[in-house]
Design a protein around this motif. Structure first.
Motif, short mmCIF file in Angstrom:
data_model
loop_
_atom_site.label_atom_id
_atom_site.label_comp_id
_atom_site.label_asym_id
_atom_site.label_seq_id
_atom_site.Cartn_x
_atom_site.Cartn_y
_atom_site.Cartn_z
N THR A 49 0.84 -1.19 0.00
CA THR A 49 0.00 0.00 0.00
C THR A 49 0.88 1.25 0.00
N LYS A 50 0.67 2.09 -1.01
CA LYS A 50 1.40 3.35 -1.10
C LYS A 50 0.49 4.50 -0.65
N PRO A 51 1.07 5.64 -0.25
CA PRO A 51 2.49 5.96 -0.31
C PRO A 51 3.29 5.32 0.83
N VAL A 52 4.57 5.11 0.56
CA VAL A 52 5.50 4.59 1.56
C VAL A 52 6.40 5.76 1.96
N LYS A 164 9.43 1.11 -8.04
CA LYS A 164 7.98 1.11 -8.18
C LYS A 164 7.30 1.36 -6.83
N ILE A 165 7.83 0.77 -5.79
CA ILE A 165 7.26 0.93 -4.45
C ILE A 165 7.41 2.37 -3.96
N LEU A 166 8.56 2.98 -4.25
CA LEU A 166 8.87 4.31 -3.71
C LEU A 166 8.58 5.44 -4.69
N ASP A 167 7.86 5.12 -5.80
CA ASP A 167 7.59 6.13 -6.82
C ASP A 167 8.88 6.77 -7.32
#
Length: 418
Positions: A49-52, A164-167
């Motif tokens: 689940t983002k944002p991280v 991808k996870i951290l944009d």
């Protein structure tokens, strides 16, 4: 005229109201929950689940990776191995530490107090917390992702996953492009080398338990740990045209209570010095990594450094000082001397030709590991690699991605002899 004034007034009021709402809309978009699915280093599909925005990193490879992607400011907690590397991590080394990220020892409550959105850890293993020690105690309230981020070729895919996870997709792609460009240069230089001309390499990481621990023997798993054909860290040997003499050896196993053999260290086998002498390698590479850590890397400029305070252990253990660590056996040079001093090694081709090298884990593993591949290729083919300097490559990595004031030609100990 009154209608025009009224219309103008309405426009002014609308602009003022919108100017107040815009930051709120932007904030809402920045914090909009977004579920994505990624494949972690164990092959499991994870929903993140983002944002991280708040991250706890449980190993220095993950810390470097987040820093490479320009998201260092999102790290809120670290493990002890990061805490003791202030030169490489001048900012995040000062953050709260959760202690040693290992089974049983890991401080789960310390992680919870930091209220992270994500915890990044190695895949479960002997020295890494397993699912019961981490996921079972943190999820679903705190997300956990297993990303190793330490060995080629998986490193590139793992960096893209983290991006991808951290944009930070663009930053991840920039790093991958940097890796590929250097690897293509190295492979191009060696492309014409035939199989029969390839040197034979023996790569190890010492004994278990580590020889520098006072009073400990190797009765548990005797022999020297060698990288076999299943080890990802030597998967690039075929691309740099060298032969691994341990390619065909089986990985270590032990027998559980039911008698079934369980593989405990995929990619590692144990051999004695007689086997190494018999194989007569052309090149020997000693890895100062894993349980065989030595003082070196970014935190000292002396290959003979034996100050226990510079060792990669938390303060709680280092306070034991010389009662636990033997200063005569914790330097990069001491490991080199240990290898060349093994029984019968004076007859080995690698020793006679000055082709024994020790490499530190800060470049042997992690996002900087392409630098290690360049060193391996340079040692094997100094003429063919004369236009590629591993130190230049390393400096580029530091300047572009680590962004610290550090000159690899003047500082640090990453290989020995230099």
């Amino acid at each position: 005229m009154d209608k025009k004034k009224g219309l103008f007034t309405c426009i002014i009021i609308s602009v003022i109201v919108f100017s107040f709402l815009l930051p709120m809309i932007s904030y809402a978009n920045d914090n909009k929950k977004d579920d994505i699915q990624v494949v972690d280093s164990t092959g499991n599909i994870k929903t993140i689940t983002k944002p991280v925005n708040r991250i706890v990193v449980l190993n220095p490879d993950a810390a470097q990776a987040v820093k490479v992607l320009g998201k260092e400011d999102r790290i809120v907690g670290i493990d002890a191995s990061i805490e003791v590397q202030p030169t490489l991590f001048p900012n995040i080394s000062k953050l709260p530490s959760i202690g040693i990220a290992a089974p049983i020892i890991i401080n789960i409550e310390a992680i919870k107090r930091l209220n992270p959105d994500l915890v990044i850890a190695y895949s479960p293993g002997i020295y890494n917390p397993g699912y019961d020690s981490l996921e079972a105690k943190l999820e679903p309230e705190i997300q956990v992702i297993r990303l190793d981020l330490y060995s080629l070729p998986d490193l590139k895919d793992e960096m893209l996953t983290l991006g991808k996870i951290l944009d930070a997709e663009e930053e991840a792609e920039e790093y991958v492009k940097w890796c590929e460009e250097w690897m293509e240069k190295i492979e191009h230089n060696l492309s014409y080398i035939s199989y029969d001309k390839q040197p034979r390499v023996y790569m190890e990481m010492g004994t278990l338990p580590p020889s520098f621990i006072r009073g400990m023997s190797t009765f548990q798993i005797p022999g020297r740990f060698v990288f076999n054909g299943d080890n990802e860290m030597v998967s690039y040997f075929d691309k740099i045209k060298v032969k691994n003499i341990a390619d065909d050896l089986s990985s270590l196993k032990f027998y559980n209570i039911g008698g079934e053999p369980i593989e405990i260290m995929k990619g590692y086998s144990t051999v004695d010095s007689k086997w190494i002498v018999m194989k007569d390698p052309d090149i020997i590479i000693g890895g100062a990594l894993g349980f065989n850590m030595r003082v070196g890397g970014y935190e000292t400029d002396d290959a003979e450094e034996n100050d226990v305070k510079k060792f990669y252990l938390p303060e709680s253990i280092k306070t034991m000082g010389n009662s636990m660590l033997d200063p005569k056996k914790i330097s990069m040079k001491s490991y080199y001397d240990e290898i060349i001093g093994l029984n019968g090694f004076n007859h080995i081709t690698a020793v006679k030709n000055g082709q024994v090298h020790v490499i530190h884990h800060t470049i042997a593993c992690g996002p900087a590991s392409p630098v290690a591949v360049a060193y391996y290729a340079k040692w094997a083919y100094p003429h063919e690699m004369k236009d590629i300097d591993p130190e230049v490559m390393h400096q580029e990595y530091i300047d572009r991605f680590m962004k610290i004031d550090f000159d690899v030609k003047e500082q640090g100990v990453f290989v020995y002899p230099n």
